[in-house]
Enzyme design. Structure first.
Site, mmCIF file in Angstrom:
data_model
loop_
_atom_site.group_PDB
_atom_site.id
_atom_site.type_symbol
_atom_site.label_atom_id
_atom_site.label_comp_id
_atom_site.label_asym_id
_atom_site.label_seq_id
_atom_site.Cartn_x
_atom_site.Cartn_y
_atom_site.Cartn_z
ATOM 1 N N GLU A 148 8.923 17.371 14.137
ATOM 2 C CA GLU A 148 9.525 17.155 12.813
ATOM 3 C C GLU A 148 8.905 18.150 11.825
ATOM 4 O OE1 GLU A 148 8.407 13.518 10.701
ATOM 5 O OE2 GLU A 148 10.496 13.283 10.092
ATOM 6 N N CYS A 165 13.875 11.132 6.103
ATOM 7 C CA CYS A 165 13.841 10.802 7.526
ATOM 8 C C CYS A 165 15.241 10.858 8.119
ATOM 9 C CB CYS A 165 13.241 9.422 7.743
ATOM 10 S SG CYS A 165 14.296 8.128 7.125
ATOM 11 N N LYS A 188 0.898 -1.164 0.000
ATOM 12 C CA LYS A 188 0.000 0.000 0.000
ATOM 13 C C LYS A 188 0.929 1.204 0.000
ATOM 14 C CE LYS A 188 -1.748 3.077 1.791
ATOM 15 N NZ LYS A 188 -1.458 4.464 1.316
ATOM 16 N N ARG A 235 0.314 9.742 -2.682
ATOM 17 C CA ARG A 235 0.836 10.937 -3.360
ATOM 18 C C ARG A 235 1.677 10.602 -4.585
ATOM 19 N NH1 ARG A 235 -0.782 13.076 1.053
ATOM 20 N NH2 ARG A 235 0.402 13.014 2.987
HETATM 21 P P1 NAD Z 1 2.353 9.344 6.606
HETATM 22 O O1 NAD Z 1 2.452 8.787 7.973
HETATM 23 O O2 NAD Z 1 1.420 10.473 6.368
HETATM 24 O O3 NAD Z 1 1.916 8.190 5.572
HETATM 25 C C1 NAD Z 1 2.595 6.964 5.503
HETATM 26 C C2 NAD Z 1 1.628 5.900 5.002
HETATM 27 O O4 NAD Z 1 0.562 5.763 5.942
HETATM 28 C C3 NAD Z 1 0.994 6.225 3.660
HETATM 29 O O5 NAD Z 1 0.914 5.050 2.895
HETATM 30 C C4 NAD Z 1 -0.378 6.744 4.042
HETATM 31 O O6 NAD Z 1 -1.365 6.482 3.051
HETATM 32 C C5 NAD Z 1 -0.697 5.977 5.307
HETATM 33 N N1 NAD Z 1 -1.547 6.745 6.227
HETATM 34 C C6 NAD Z 1 -1.581 8.092 6.377
HETATM 35 N N2 NAD Z 1 -2.477 8.433 7.318
HETATM 36 C C7 NAD Z 1 -3.022 7.288 7.782
HETATM 37 C C8 NAD Z 1 -3.994 6.991 8.784
HETATM 38 N N3 NAD Z 1 -4.600 7.950 9.490
HETATM 39 N N4 NAD Z 1 -4.302 5.698 9.005
HETATM 40 C C9 NAD Z 1 -3.711 4.722 8.309
HETATM 41 N N5 NAD Z 1 -2.766 4.947 7.346
HETATM 42 C C10 NAD Z 1 -2.422 6.217 7.092
HETATM 43 O O7 NAD Z 1 3.847 9.727 6.156
HETATM 44 P P2 NAD Z 1 4.317 10.491 4.852
HETATM 45 O O8 NAD Z 1 3.954 11.933 4.959
HETATM 46 O O9 NAD Z 1 3.930 9.741 3.639
HETATM 47 O O10 NAD Z 1 5.916 10.318 4.977
HETATM 48 C C11 NAD Z 1 6.729 11.189 5.720
HETATM 49 C C12 NAD Z 1 7.011 10.641 7.096
HETATM 50 O O11 NAD Z 1 7.656 9.368 6.989
HETATM 51 C C13 NAD Z 1 7.973 11.505 7.889
HETATM 52 O O12 NAD Z 1 7.525 11.577 9.223
HETATM 53 C C14 NAD Z 1 9.296 10.769 7.800
HETATM 54 O O13 NAD Z 1 10.204 11.021 8.845
HETATM 55 C C15 NAD Z 1 8.821 9.364 7.815
HETATM 56 N N6 NAD Z 1 9.825 8.439 7.275
HETATM 57 C C16 NAD Z 1 10.461 7.620 8.161
HETATM 58 C C17 NAD Z 1 11.443 6.743 7.707
HETATM 59 C C18 NAD Z 1 12.143 5.816 8.661
HETATM 60 O O14 NAD Z 1 12.764 4.858 8.221
HETATM 61 N N7 NAD Z 1 12.058 6.059 9.958
HETATM 62 C C19 NAD Z 1 11.759 6.710 6.352
HETATM 63 C C20 NAD Z 1 11.070 7.559 5.476
HETATM 64 C C21 NAD Z 1 10.094 8.420 5.958
#
Ligand code: NAD
Length: 498
Positions: free
Chosen positions: A383, A281, A173, A177
């Site tokens: 963040e 991240c 999944k 975006r």
């Molecule tokens: P996000 O949490 O908004 O979304 C991530 C995924 O979760 C997406 O597939 C999205 O559709 C889903 N999602 C979003 N809201 C949801 C909800 N309420 N319920 C269930 N699923 C939901 O993150 P993003 O904006 O896509 O990515 C950026 C974030 O990811 C930043 O916080 C970044 O630090 C983090 N990140 C962490 C790592 C790591 O390895 N720690 C790596 C890359 C990115």
């Protein structure tokens, strides 16, 4: 206008929910397509396909599975340029940076080529009289990955590669975006010879995610995204009896000691702070110079570098970074800069008013630099995920190391110094999962594991490296004895080695 559906059972299928969301082109702000948002029934269809295909794939010997991965690797490499352009147009990062996103994913696929070795069990001959003991690693069955927007090639490959080569069927999944690259990867898997149903892509939002979390046939969930969602997914997945590894947000510090090579430090900081518009991240978002003189020297050198950052459209090969992913992201980042000013931090470079000539509707943000940030400020605690770097001045090394140690997040951290003792002490005592010594973005190479601590990671096993094979398999241990004519009689006490 592109219409993106799902990829289930080896083919594209249109969405049936009637719900879609827009796919933007951040460099000019236009809508370039729509992506379907799956219903629970569509998630279930993917699970059924995966479940039906998985036993035969698991029974395929590991070296044959590896050959499919090798072919897949070659196909992706042959499409580097077009995949990178697709990625850059949906995400906003520059094309050279998009190539890095794909390459970092492929490096994990390369490690997967050694899966036959990674999946070997253990054997103990004559562990008891006439008794041999051996263990084997078996796939879990159907597993899922839920991934963020900021690495639309790398993170799906980090999850899918080890899962598939270990004999599982995988449901991805991806972020709604930028779903284009994951959908193309699905086609390339089929072209490489992966059986239909082993790699499925279900696009969607919370509804699709919840259907994954509640489906009894999905045995493990790997998540990467923001911390509140990571925590939610970890809680709900584990409550439903699944294995879960959920990686969250970050606030990565760079400690700069008085003896650091300042030219090297500033080069490292500018790339790690502002590359990919700070949407990594592992981006450095806090610089911690130790001592007033170090801080003054750092700020003096950093200001002209931030002011002269080249922001450009994703297709500009010479741009330092491109637009951020959406208008909402841009507004959120600008809101944090306004907040920092209100909180009393000193905004020494203000990139808020930046517009890109010829791309006035794009989601651009100039580089921002705050000096005199303090640990009680929200711009320090939270963040921002944008091209915004904060400087927290520390009087001593002990004051400096306390900052990452007491921070809610613990993803990455770096120290810049010429002092081996300080570096060694730092690596040992810092409460963060990935540490760089004169390396600003210490993303471990693919055969080590990747994972943050504290609020940056939930679960016991990391991504890629040996942990990935442990996460996607379960161990079975067999104790065996063949009839040898010896009659022991019935045993009523627990067998021991005494
Ligand atoms: P996000 O949490 O908004 O979304 C991530 C995924 O979760 C997406 O597939 C999205 O559709 C889903 N999602 C979003 N809201 C949801 C909800 N309420 N319920 C269930 N699923 C939901 O993150 P993003 O904006 O896509 O990515 C950026 C974030 O990811 C930043 O916080 C970044 O630090 C983090 N990140 C962490 C790592 C790591 O390895 N720690 C790596 C890359 C990115």
């Amino acid at each position: 206008m592109r219409e993106v559906g799902h990829f289930i059972g080896g083919m594209h299928v249109a969405g049936t929910s009637g719900c879609t969301t827009e796919i933007f082109q951040p460099m000019d702000g236009t809508v370039q397509g729509h992506v379907a948002l799956a219903t629970p029934a569509e998630v279930r269809a993917a699970v059924e396909n995966a479940k039906a295909a998985q036993p035969a794939w698991a029974a395929t010997n590991p070296q044959r599975r590896v050959r499919v991965m090798r072919k897949f690797l070659e196909l992706v490499e042959a499409e580097y340029d077009s995949l990178a352009e697709l990625l850059a147009r949906e995400h906003g990062k520059t094309i050279p940076d998009a190539k890095g996103d794909i390459q970092r994913g492929l490096e994990v696929v390369e490690v997967c080529l050694g899966a036959a070795h990674m999946l070997k069990g253990e054997f103990s001959d004559s562990a008891g009289t006439g008794i041999d003991v051996y263990s084997m690693r078996q796939p879990l069955g159907v597993v899922a990955g839920i991934t963020p927007f900021n690495f639309p090639a790398m993170i799906p490959l980090w999850k899918a590669g080890p899962a598939i080569v270990s004999g599982n069927a995988f449901i991805l999944k991806p972020s709604e975006r930028d779903p284009g690259v994951p959908m193309r990867l699905a086609e390339l898997f089929i072209e490489a010879g992966l059986p239909a149903g082993i790699f499925n892509v279900v696009n969607g939002d919370k509804q699709a995610v919840d259907a994954i979390l509640d489906d009894p046939d999905i045995k493990a969930v790997g998540f990467v995204g923001s911390t509140p969602i990571a925590q939610y997914i970890y809680t709900r997945a584990t409550a439903n009896g699944k294995r879960a590894q959920c990686f969250g947000g970050a606030k990565n510090h760079m400690i700069i000691m008085p003896d650091a090579d300042m030219d090297q430090t500033v080069d490292a900081l500018i790339g790690a702070g502002y590359g990919s518009a700070g949407e990594r991240c592992m981006a450095i978002s806090v610089a911690v110079p130790v001592g007033k003189d170090t801080a003054d020297r750092l700020v003096e050198r950093l200001i002209p570098r931030v002011e002269s950052l080249k922001v450009g459209p994703s297709t500009d090969m010479s741009a330092d970074y491109g637009p951020v992913v959406t208008k909402q992201a841009l507004e959120r980042i600008q809101g944090y800069v306004n907040l920092g000013v209100e909180e009393g931090a000193k905004l020494v470079v203000d990139g808020r008013g930046f517009t890109m000539q010829g791309y006035e509707n794009g989601f651009y943000m100039g580089g921002c630099l705050f000096d005199h940030v303090t640990p009680d400020m929200r711009i320090y605690k939270e963040e921002i995920f944008g091209p915004v770097l904060g400087i927290v001045r520390a009087d001593t090394y002990e004051d400096a190391i306390r900052l990452p140690n007491e921070h809610e997040y613990g993803n990455g951290v770096a120290i810049f110094t010429r002092d081996g003792d300080a570096a060694r002490d730092f690596a040992s005592r810092v409460q963060v999962g990935m540490v760089g010594i004169n390396v600003p973005i210490p993303v471990p190479i693919a055969y080590y594991t990747f994972g943050g601590w504290k609020g940056s990671g939930f679960g016991d096993l990391n991504q890629h490296g040996p942990d990935a094979f442990r996460f996607y398999t379960k161990t079975k241990t067999v104790t065996s004895r063949w009839p040898s004519g010896v009659k022991d009689g019935a045993e009523f006490v627990i067998p021991t080695m005494k």
